[in-house]
Scaffold this active site. Structure first.
Site, mmCIF file in Angstrom:
data_model
loop_
_atom_site.group_PDB
_atom_site.id
_atom_site.type_symbol
_atom_site.label_atom_id
_atom_site.label_comp_id
_atom_site.label_asym_id
_atom_site.label_seq_id
_atom_site.Cartn_x
_atom_site.Cartn_y
_atom_site.Cartn_z
ATOM 1 N N SER A 262 0.855 -1.198 0.000
ATOM 2 C CA SER A 262 0.000 0.000 0.000
ATOM 3 C C SER A 262 0.879 1.232 0.000
ATOM 4 O O SER A 262 2.079 1.156 0.282
ATOM 5 C CB SER A 262 -0.917 0.051 1.236
ATOM 6 N N ASP A 337 5.490 -16.820 13.844
ATOM 7 C CA ASP A 337 6.683 -17.633 14.053
ATOM 8 C C ASP A 337 6.351 -19.089 13.776
ATOM 9 O O ASP A 337 5.307 -19.594 14.220
ATOM 10 C CB ASP A 337 7.204 -17.503 15.485
#
Length: 821
Positions: A262, A337
């Site tokens: 963006s 993670d």
């Protein structure tokens, strides 16, 4: 013979009649679901009549007595125009696509069930405050009111697609909206894949020092050295088959290159010619028809708000009120993670933790499949998160035998109050109130750019995991799940999120670039979405003492590639205007013509020019030649050029020129050698695909924006009615970003970019403008299905006004919702 001829004519006439009748019936059935915007509908749940005034672009302006009534009407309007899209989004989040599409979407459903985001959404409803729950319930009632109208008045099942893929429609509920927010988070996050690719590349490279070339850190201090993956997880597979992602258009699982992007920038009054603040925002997502964005204006008790919504979510996510403007960009926060979990050798139902072995949390989930037997999936969760299948982003390739992979992710919260923060933002009046309102935002992490009448700011919103300073991979590669130092310790405080308020230079912005340089574990991220567009943005902002709405629009639509301007001199350093004259129609002559064109090119990725296509094809061929012998099949994962990698190699930074030598060949190739060979590869591909007349090439022919219908887009004949294809300018690294597909066929198709553009001027708020990439309607028979598409392509906008009289002046219709007695 005459008799036979007469009967053949009669038979042909009958076939033509039946065909016309069939087409007519199909059109009549499909057109039944076209909404009547001049209508009065009696619905349950309203306190007073509500008006939905649709301006000449079909943007609904909603006026009601209470906020709940306004959200009720927004649900009705969303369902009028985007019912099929909403149902698809909900089914995707629930993992229930296969009930409609059969085995083709079974793998998508299996993965979504493992993430279990719909169950988490149901639980999160209870974590919301009363005001937000009331808004969600009112919105759901509005969607269901439209469903009731469709059923009672036989309105073509609500959408043409429902005739082809008929399935029961459950009533809408607040959890459905929360699930779509989580689904958007899934599409915007790429850290899981980034960890796996880094681990696989680490295993594949013979020289570990070369990892920093192909996966370079964003320039700047504060990046610590990391161990290689083989040291973190011994016995990881050295070589493994590459499993491509499911290419189904309904799959929300995208490659890292499409993980979200963006642009947003703002100027305070000291840098604005009008004396008011300025704000521009263009969020980037995958293209589709209809676009994901839907424009709406809500007249709330705190005042009017107008901007971009996503059907299914009752919030103006990017837009403005009379006092405050807000825009979003992907923050690239490291909020995922991957963990390698060790199974108990004596009991595969248990996994290792810091405190010994523990049983997986399990649950069976049944997936109903159209025209096939149901499939039962066993969901398994560890303390770190859900267990993922080995084919998801090739996790099997880095998972040793006797282990499984799990993922921890902020989106997987069952106390997710992100939508509550977005609701509160619509009521904020100042930059300070906007920052305070978004403290409860969880995921997906975003950079929130704000401007009120006097001030501008940018704040990273979303939960930042708290990691141990001794984390073995610093969150960059999969690590042992049983090591306490690798596990998260809750979340960082909101005050730790980066923020920039009232900058001294009067301008701030973000193009997904690196925003802060803090040491681990306060680093925010090692992975950023841009190192190139930000260079061009800085130049455009600094070139003017003061800016205007139009100069912000020019920046949004800028197609100059900083990447081309910086890399071409390196790539062609020993090729420009060198060598003897070559005969016509020879590879050498074609190479000279290409170099002559590029030597005089400004780097403008204009759709009408040949140079962008030659440059893009050359750069793509160059990276492919440089990495194929080093990475083997893994090279296919690097489908987009990494400019920092090319620059490191050609400047021989820390010995990176080694990538230009082909390991399997006896001679030692240099980077100029590789550039020449790659240019020949590119020209051969261009000759075979687009012809030999280089001067006649058009970048826009190769760089078509593909706004395709996700379900009907590949259906013969019908695809010509439902797909929107456009020649476009821009490229991977221009401010007017048109992210290319990256894979054959048509590697330069424009598939990911600004589906919404907005520019707001607070000196004259009603001069603010916005546009989306297709149109408001999801019904391909509606004139509003694609009426904004050409505006968007040409870089034009429509007014963004909160003036009620302007909305009524050229309204295409007024729908009045009246409360049932």
């Amino acid at each position: 013979m005459a008799l036979i001829f007469r009967w053949l004519v009669r038979l042909a006439a009958l076939l033509i009649f039946l065909t016309v009748l069939g087409v007519g019936m199909a059109y009549w059935l499909a057109s039944r679901s076209l909404p009547d915007y001049d209508d009065e509908v009696t619905v349950r749940g309203l306190t007073a009549p509500v008006e939905i005034v649709r301006d000449n672009a079909n943007v609904p302006h909603i006026f009601g007595k209470t906020d709940a009534d306004v959200f009720h009407a927004l649900g009705f309007a969303h369902a009028q125009d985007r019912m099929w899209q909403m149902i698809l989004l909900r089914r995707t989040a629930q993992g229930r696509l296969s009930e409609v599409f059969g085995t083709a979407t079974l793998n998508i459903d299996k993965l979504l069930r493992r993430f279990d985001i719909y169950t988490l959404s149901v639980r999160s409803v209870e974590a919301l405050d009363a005001e937000t729950r009331a808004a969600l319930e009112a919105y759901s009632a509005g969607v269901n009111a439209r469903l009731d109208q469709i059923n009672s008045e036989a309105l073509g099942r609500g959408a043409p697609e429902m005739w082809l893929f008929n399935a029961p429609m459950a009533p809408w509920s607040p959890a459905d909206s929360l699930a779509i927010v989580k689904l958007m988070g899934l599409q915007l996050s790429g850290h899981l894949e980034a960890e796996v690719i880094r681990a696989r590349t680490s295993l594949a490279l013979a020289d570990p020092d070369r990892l920093k070339d192909i996966l370079p850190d964003v320039p700047g201090a504060g990046i610590a050295a990391l161990p290689e993956y083989a040291a973190l997880v011994p016995d990881a597979p050295k070589f493994a088959k590459n499993i491509p992602l499911d290419p189904h258009p309904l799959s929300p699982f995208k490659h890292l290159a499409f993980a979200g992007a963006s642009n947003a920038w703002a100027a305070d009054p000291s840098r604005s010619a009008s004396g008011g603040t300025l704000l521009a925002n263009d969020p980037h997502l995958g293209f589709s028809a209809p676009a994901i964005w839907y424009l709406a204006r809500l007249e709330l008790q705190s005042g009017g708000v107008i901007g971009g919504t996503i059907p299914g979510i009752p919030v103006v996510l990017t837009g403005r009120s009379a006092d405050l403007g807000w825009g979003l960009t992907s923050a690239y926060v490291d909020d995922q993670d991957v963990y390698i979990e060790a199974l108990n050798p004596d009991n595969s139902n248990e996994y290792r933790t810091p405190d010994g072995f523990r049983k997986f949390r399990t649950r069976s989930s049944i997936i109903n499949v159209k025209d096939a037997d149901p499939v039962t999936v066993t969901l398994r969760w560890t303390e770190n998160g859900p267990v993922m299948p080995g084919n998801h982003y090739n996790l099997a390739s880095i998972t040793p035998s006797g282990h499984v992979a799990s993922v921890n992710w902020t989106v997987l919260s069952d106390r997710d109050t992100s939508i509550q923060a977005a609701m509160a933002l619509m009521h904020a009046k100042t930059v300070e109130e906007g920052i305070a309102a978004t403290e409860s935002y969880i995921a997906p992490a975003q950079n929130l750019t704000l401007s009120d009448h006097k001030n501008i700011a940018m704040k990273t919103i979303g939960a930042l995991p708290r990691r141990d300073a001794n984390h073995q991979s610093k969150g960059r590669m999969p690590t042992r799940g049983w090591e306490k130092a690798n596990r998260w310790d809750g979340m960082m405080p909101y005050t730790a999120n980066p923020e920039f308020i009232a900058p001294s230079g009067g301008i701030l912005g973000n193009t997904n670039n690196k925003t802060v340089d803090r040491p681990f574990p306060n680093h925010v991220s090692y992975l950023w979405g841009d190192t190139q567009r930000i260079q061009r943005w800085q130049r455009l902002m600094q070139n003017r003492q003061v800016h205007t709405r139009d100069s912000f629009i020019e920046a949004q639509l800028d197609t100059i590639s900083f990447t081309a301007r910086s890399l071409l001199p390196l790539m062609g350093a020993e090729l420009w205007f060198t060598g003897e004259a070559a005969p016509d129609k020879t590879p050498e002559r074609q190479r000279q013509r290409a170099l002559t064109l590029l030597a005089g090119w400004s780097g403008e990725m204009n759709e009408h020019m040949p140079e962008p296509l030659i440059y893009a094809a050359w750069l793509r061929a160059l990276q492919a030649r440089m990495i194929q012998d080093d990475l083997g099949p893994l090279a296919d994962e690097f489908s987009h050029v990494e400019p920092l990698f090319i620059e490191r190699a050609f400047r021989n930074i820390d010995g990176a020129a080694a990538w230009c030598d082909v390991l399997q060949s006896a001679p030692i190739e240099t980077c100029p050698d590789m550039a020449r060979l790659a240019l020949d590869d590119a020209l051969l591909w261009i000759n075979e695909t687009w012809g030999t007349q280089l001067e006649s090439l058009r970048w826009g022919d190769a760089h078509q924006a593909t706004h395709d219908h996700q379900v009907l887009g590949e259906v013969p004949v019908l695809r010509y009615f439902v797909n929107i294809r456009q020649s476009t300018s821009g490229g991977d690294n221009t401010l007017m970003r048109g992210r290319t597909k990256g894979t054959e066929p048509n590697p330069f198709y424009n598939v990911h970019g600004a589906g919404y553009r907005g520019v707001y001027d607070f000196a004259d708020p009603d001069s603010s403008v916005f546009v989306t990439s297709t149109g408001q309607s999801g019904h391909f028979l509606s004139r509003h299905y694609d009426d904004m598409a050409q505006l968007w392509r040409r870089g034009e906008y429509i007014p963004m006004s909160l003036d009620q009289e302007l909305a009524r002046a050229a309204a295409v219709g007024v729908t009045t919702l009246r409360p049932a007695q």
